[in-house]
Enzyme design. Structure first.
Site, PDB file in Angstrom:
ATOM      1  N   TYR A 273       0.824  -1.213   0.000  1.00  0.00           N
ATOM      2  CA  TYR A 273       0.000   0.000   0.000  1.00  0.00           C
ATOM      3  C   TYR A 273       0.857   1.262   0.000  1.00  0.00           C
ATOM      4  O   TYR A 273       0.360   2.349  -0.258  1.00  0.00           O
ATOM      5  CB  TYR A 273      -0.921   0.048   1.229  1.00  0.00           C
ATOM      6  CG  TYR A 273      -1.857  -1.117   1.404  1.00  0.00           C
ATOM      7  CD1 TYR A 273      -2.019  -2.092   0.413  1.00  0.00           C
ATOM      8  CD2 TYR A 273      -2.591  -1.259   2.575  1.00  0.00           C
ATOM      9  CE1 TYR A 273      -2.878  -3.159   0.600  1.00  0.00           C
ATOM     10  CE2 TYR A 273      -3.453  -2.325   2.770  1.00  0.00           C
ATOM     11  CZ  TYR A 273      -3.587  -3.276   1.784  1.00  0.00           C
ATOM     12  OH  TYR A 273      -4.444  -4.328   1.981  1.00  0.00           O
TER      13      TYR A 273
ATOM     14  N   HIS B 245       1.170 -11.528   2.630  1.00  0.00           N
ATOM     15  CA  HIS B 245       0.072 -10.885   1.913  1.00  0.00           C
ATOM     16  C   HIS B 245      -0.647 -11.833   0.953  1.00  0.00           C
ATOM     17  O   HIS B 245      -1.827 -11.653   0.659  1.00  0.00           O
ATOM     18  CB  HIS B 245       0.594  -9.666   1.148  1.00  0.00           C
ATOM     19  CG  HIS B 245      -0.459  -8.625   0.904  1.00  0.00           C
ATOM     20  ND1 HIS B 245      -0.172  -7.282   0.799  1.00  0.00           N
ATOM     21  CD2 HIS B 245      -1.795  -8.713   0.747  1.00  0.00           C
ATOM     22  CE1 HIS B 245      -1.287  -6.599   0.580  1.00  0.00           C
ATOM     23  NE2 HIS B 245      -2.284  -7.446   0.540  1.00  0.00           N
TER      24      HIS B 245
END
Length: 286
Positions: free
Chosen positions: A55, A120
């Protein structure tokens, strides 16, 4: 009696620690937008924030948390340990690469440690997944991370990790879950193995807010469609990560203690499944 949920509600993890039941998601936010969202959320009572290396906003989230803690807005006299910060490993590769990457995330966020660190995705193959998990275990052993978990793992990936007899079991699996993608095979496996399901995109990225069932139940419970979806997630035992950068919606999304969805209406929502994927879908990766 149905459980009441609020921004101060917590869920127990398999390692004996606990975390808030609702986290603010900061995916696809950056710069001042991220800082504002975190500040507004903290002022509204949120205590948990979901970031990731991918991000590129770990620093903004961490800085906003520290700024709030030292400000007059912190009327509850909250400390660092009252806030829950999550980040995630961008890619699985070698042990050394993962270990270095985790240290960089701790440094980036500036919070001293990371409360929850996740792999992730399962991408990279078995050897990379297991090597990366060892790096998470060592980061926990060295105090850089409190709790380890995974994200976007399908049942086969979870079985593989559990079969490797890890020193530390994954406490969380963060996957896309909402009434339009219920993923019951994965959620059932997680709940059977005491792995908390975190629901990302719990609002289905606003793609089904006007669905007739969602609209009619929102009217029935005098709530917004987003509040209904957050409440559905909580009542299933999940930890939803609603994302917004609008102050009013951030406040609304966390305000779900005023109603309880009854069993029949939960069933009406459960059958809406259409395997709606709103982003990526790595759960079947090799």
């Amino acid at each position: 009696m149905a459980q009441q949920f609020s921004l101060t509600s917590r869920i127990k993890l398999s390692n004996g620690l606990s975390m808030p039941r609702i986290h603010l998601g900061v995916y696809l936010t950056s710069g001042q937008e991220t800082s504002n969202a975190v500040q507004w959320a903290l002022e509204a009572g949120y205590r948990a924030f979901d970031s990731a290396q991918m991000y590129r906003n770990e620093k903004e989230v961490g800085s906003a948390i520290l700024k709030f803690l030292s400000s007059k807005s912190n009327t509850a006299d909250l400390k660092r340990e009252d806030i829950h910060f999550t980040s995630k490993l961008a890619s699985n590769s070698s042990y050394d690469s993962a270990r270095k990457s985790i240290k960089q995330s701790v440094q980036q966020c500036g919070l001293g440690y990371i409360d929850l660190f996740l792999l992730h995705s399962p991408y990279g193959g078995k050897a990379a997944r297991l090597a990366s998990w060892k790096a998470v275990e060592d980061a926990i052993a060295e105090g850089e991370v409190k709790t380890g978990g995974v994200s976007n793992f399908g049942v086969k990936h979870l079985q593989e990790l559990l079969a490797s007899k890890p020193r530390i079991l994954p406490a969380v699996n963060q996957i896309e879950v909402h009434p339009f993608n219920t993923r019951t095979e994965i959620t059932s496996f997680c709940q059977h193995h005491d792995i908390v399901v975190e629901a990302y995109a719990p609002l289905a990225r606003a793609l089904r807010m006007k669905h007739p069932v969602i609209r009619s139940l929102s009217d029935k419970y005098s709530c917004t469609p987003a509040q209904l979806l957050v409440r559905w997630s909580l009542q299933h035992g999940y930890v939803p990560l609603p994302k917004s950068v609008t102050k009013e919606r951030i406040i609304q999304n966390g305000d779900v203690s005023g109603f309880v969805i009854d069993a029949k209406d939960m069933e009406k929502m459960d059958v809406l499944d259409e395997y709606l994927v709103t982003d990526w879908d790595p759960v079947d990766a090799d």
